[in-house]
Design a protein around this motif. Structure first.
Motif, PDB file in Angstrom:
ATOM      1  N   THR A 152       0.751  -1.082  -0.097  1.00  0.00           N
ATOM      2  CA  THR A 152      -0.165  -0.061   0.189  1.00  0.00           C
ATOM      3  C   THR A 152       1.022   1.303  -0.142  1.00  0.00           C
ATOM      4  O   THR A 152       2.044   1.220   0.042  1.00  0.00           O
ATOM      5  N   GLN A 153       0.225   2.398   0.033  1.00  0.00           N
ATOM      6  CA  GLN A 153       1.021   3.833  -0.019  1.00  0.00           C
ATOM      7  C   GLN A 153       1.462   4.138   1.230  1.00  0.00           C
ATOM      8  O   GLN A 153       0.573   3.971   2.075  1.00  0.00           O
ATOM      9  N   GLY A 154       2.480   4.769   1.435  1.00  0.00           N
ATOM     10  CA  GLY A 154       3.071   5.186   2.779  1.00  0.00           C
ATOM     11  C   GLY A 154       4.067   6.127   2.630  1.00  0.00           C
ATOM     12  O   GLY A 154       4.962   6.212   1.699  1.00  0.00           O
ATOM     13  N   GLY A 155       4.331   7.124   3.645  1.00  0.00           N
ATOM     14  CA  GLY A 155       5.389   8.222   3.613  1.00  0.00           C
ATOM     15  C   GLY A 155       6.571   7.370   3.997  1.00  0.00           C
ATOM     16  O   GLY A 155       6.366   6.861   5.075  1.00  0.00           O
ATOM     17  N   ALA A 156       7.617   7.593   3.618  1.00  0.00           N
ATOM     18  CA  ALA A 156       9.242   7.118   3.843  1.00  0.00           C
ATOM     19  C   ALA A 156       9.410   7.201   5.409  1.00  0.00           C
ATOM     20  O   ALA A 156       9.868   6.251   5.954  1.00  0.00           O
ATOM     21  N   ALA A 157       9.437   8.448   6.039  1.00  0.00           N
ATOM     22  CA  ALA A 157       9.800   8.743   7.190  1.00  0.00           C
ATOM     23  C   ALA A 157       8.925   7.906   8.219  1.00  0.00           C
ATOM     24  O   ALA A 157       9.167   7.840   9.200  1.00  0.00           O
ATOM     25  N   ALA A 158       7.658   7.664   7.848  1.00  0.00           N
ATOM     26  CA  ALA A 158       6.741   6.743   8.798  1.00  0.00           C
ATOM     27  C   ALA A 158       6.704   5.485   8.872  1.00  0.00           C
ATOM     28  O   ALA A 158       5.943   4.798   9.365  1.00  0.00           O
ATOM     29  N   CYS A 159       7.520   4.724   7.679  1.00  0.00           N
ATOM     30  CA  CYS A 159       7.118   3.412   7.498  1.00  0.00           C
ATOM     31  C   CYS A 159       8.428   2.776   7.160  1.00  0.00           C
ATOM     32  O   CYS A 159       8.692   2.142   6.087  1.00  0.00           O
ATOM     33  N   GLU A 160       9.479   2.741   8.120  1.00  0.00           N
ATOM     34  CA  GLU A 160      11.039   1.916   7.927  1.00  0.00           C
ATOM     35  C   GLU A 160      10.555   0.455   7.855  1.00  0.00           C
ATOM     36  O   GLU A 160       9.881  -0.201   8.826  1.00  0.00           O
ATOM     37  N   PRO A 161      10.863  -0.156   6.808  1.00  0.00           N
ATOM     38  CA  PRO A 161      10.622  -1.742   6.832  1.00  0.00           C
ATOM     39  C   PRO A 161      11.373  -2.323   7.750  1.00  0.00           C
ATOM     40  O   PRO A 161      12.529  -2.037   8.434  1.00  0.00           O
ATOM     41  N   GLY A 162      10.715  -3.391   8.176  1.00  0.00           N
ATOM     42  CA  GLY A 162      10.965  -4.381   9.381  1.00  0.00           C
ATOM     43  C   GLY A 162      10.624  -3.875  10.728  1.00  0.00           C
ATOM     44  O   GLY A 162      11.252  -4.353  11.840  1.00  0.00           O
ATOM     45  N   THR A 163       9.976  -2.784  10.937  1.00  0.00           N
ATOM     46  CA  THR A 163       9.604  -2.100  12.113  1.00  0.00           C
ATOM     47  C   THR A 163       7.933  -2.119  12.021  1.00  0.00           C
ATOM     48  O   THR A 163       7.164  -2.454  11.192  1.00  0.00           O
ATOM     49  N   ILE A 164       7.497  -2.033  13.538  1.00  0.00           N
ATOM     50  CA  ILE A 164       6.142  -1.833  13.744  1.00  0.00           C
ATOM     51  C   ILE A 164       5.392  -0.785  12.977  1.00  0.00           C
ATOM     52  O   ILE A 164       4.358  -0.784  12.309  1.00  0.00           O
ATOM     53  N   GLN A 165       6.145   0.462  12.648  1.00  0.00           N
ATOM     54  CA  GLN A 165       5.640   1.331  11.734  1.00  0.00           C
ATOM     55  C   GLN A 165       5.596   1.043  10.259  1.00  0.00           C
ATOM     56  O   GLN A 165       4.905   1.903   9.620  1.00  0.00           O
ATOM     57  N   GLY A 166       6.470   0.084  10.045  1.00  0.00           N
ATOM     58  CA  GLY A 166       6.568  -0.180   8.825  1.00  0.00           C
ATOM     59  C   GLY A 166       5.627  -1.231   8.097  1.00  0.00           C
ATOM     60  O   GLY A 166       6.070  -1.977   7.346  1.00  0.00           O
ATOM     61  N   ASP A 167       4.336  -1.014   8.700  1.00  0.00           N
ATOM     62  CA  ASP A 167       3.543  -2.146   8.404  1.00  0.00           C
ATOM     63  C   ASP A 167       3.029  -2.034   6.645  1.00  0.00           C
ATOM     64  O   ASP A 167       2.071  -2.760   6.324  1.00  0.00           O
ATOM     65  N   ILE A 168       3.573  -0.962   6.022  1.00  0.00           N
ATOM     66  CA  ILE A 168       3.137  -1.204   4.735  1.00  0.00           C
ATOM     67  C   ILE A 168       4.064  -2.338   3.779  1.00  0.00           C
ATOM     68  O   ILE A 168       3.772  -2.497   2.533  1.00  0.00           O
ATOM     69  N   TRP A 169       5.026  -2.711   4.415  1.00  0.00           N
ATOM     70  CA  TRP A 169       6.093  -3.317   3.582  1.00  0.00           C
ATOM     71  C   TRP A 169       5.845  -5.018   4.101  1.00  0.00           C
ATOM     72  O   TRP A 169       5.552  -5.181   5.303  1.00  0.00           O
ATOM     73  N   LYS A 170       6.124  -5.820   3.470  1.00  0.00           N
ATOM     74  CA  LYS A 170       6.292  -7.029   3.449  1.00  0.00           C
ATOM     75  C   LYS A 170       7.465  -7.754   3.017  1.00  0.00           C
ATOM     76  O   LYS A 170       8.090  -7.295   1.868  1.00  0.00           O
ATOM     77  N   GLU A 171       8.204  -8.412   3.802  1.00  0.00           N
ATOM     78  CA  GLU A 171       9.576  -8.761   3.645  1.00  0.00           C
ATOM     79  C   GLU A 171       9.344 -10.260   2.336  1.00  0.00           C
ATOM     80  O   GLU A 171       8.656 -10.999   2.515  1.00  0.00           O
ATOM     81  N   CYS A 172      10.197  -9.872   1.436  1.00  0.00           N
ATOM     82  CA  CYS A 172      10.248 -10.818   0.386  1.00  0.00           C
ATOM     83  C   CYS A 172      11.180 -12.174   0.727  1.00  0.00           C
ATOM     84  O   CYS A 172      11.908 -12.089   1.383  1.00  0.00           O
ATOM     85  N   LYS A 173      10.417 -13.154   0.578  1.00  0.00           N
ATOM     86  CA  LYS A 173      11.044 -14.485   0.856  1.00  0.00           C
ATOM     87  C   LYS A 173      11.702 -15.321  -0.203  1.00  0.00           C
ATOM     88  O   LYS A 173      11.239 -15.346  -1.166  1.00  0.00           O
TER      89      LYS A 173
END
Length: 78
Positions: free
Chosen positions: A57-78
């Motif tokens: 989904t869409q999100g601001g970079a400063a508020a959505c660091e991948p791998g953190t609770i705030q980064g819930d717009i990201w899914k880790e590629c397996k």
């Protein structure tokens, strides 16, 4: 019996391709940037801390660091 076999074959196919990093994430060669002016959009792929992530989904970079609770717009590629 044939429906069950097709169902199992379908599940196997989905399982194999869902674990294929290049199938769902493509080339993961763009680093994530912590920039308050940057917006990440759905399907963008970034690397962060040695891992590859894809935005769902869409999100601001400063508020959505991948791998953190705030980064819930990201899914880790397996």
């Amino acid at each position: 019996m044939k429906k069950a076999q097709l169902f199992i074959l379908g599940l196997l196919f989905i399982t194999l391709f869902s674990c294929n990093k290049s199938y769902f994430c493509g080339k993961c060669n763009t680093s994530w940037l912590n920039d308050s002016n940057l917006i990440y959009h759905r399907s963008e792929v970034v690397t962060h801390n040695g891992k590859c992530y894809k935005a769902f989904t869409q999100g601001g970079a400063a508020a959505c660091e991948p791998g953190t609770i705030q980064g819930d717009i990201w899914k880790e590629c397996k």
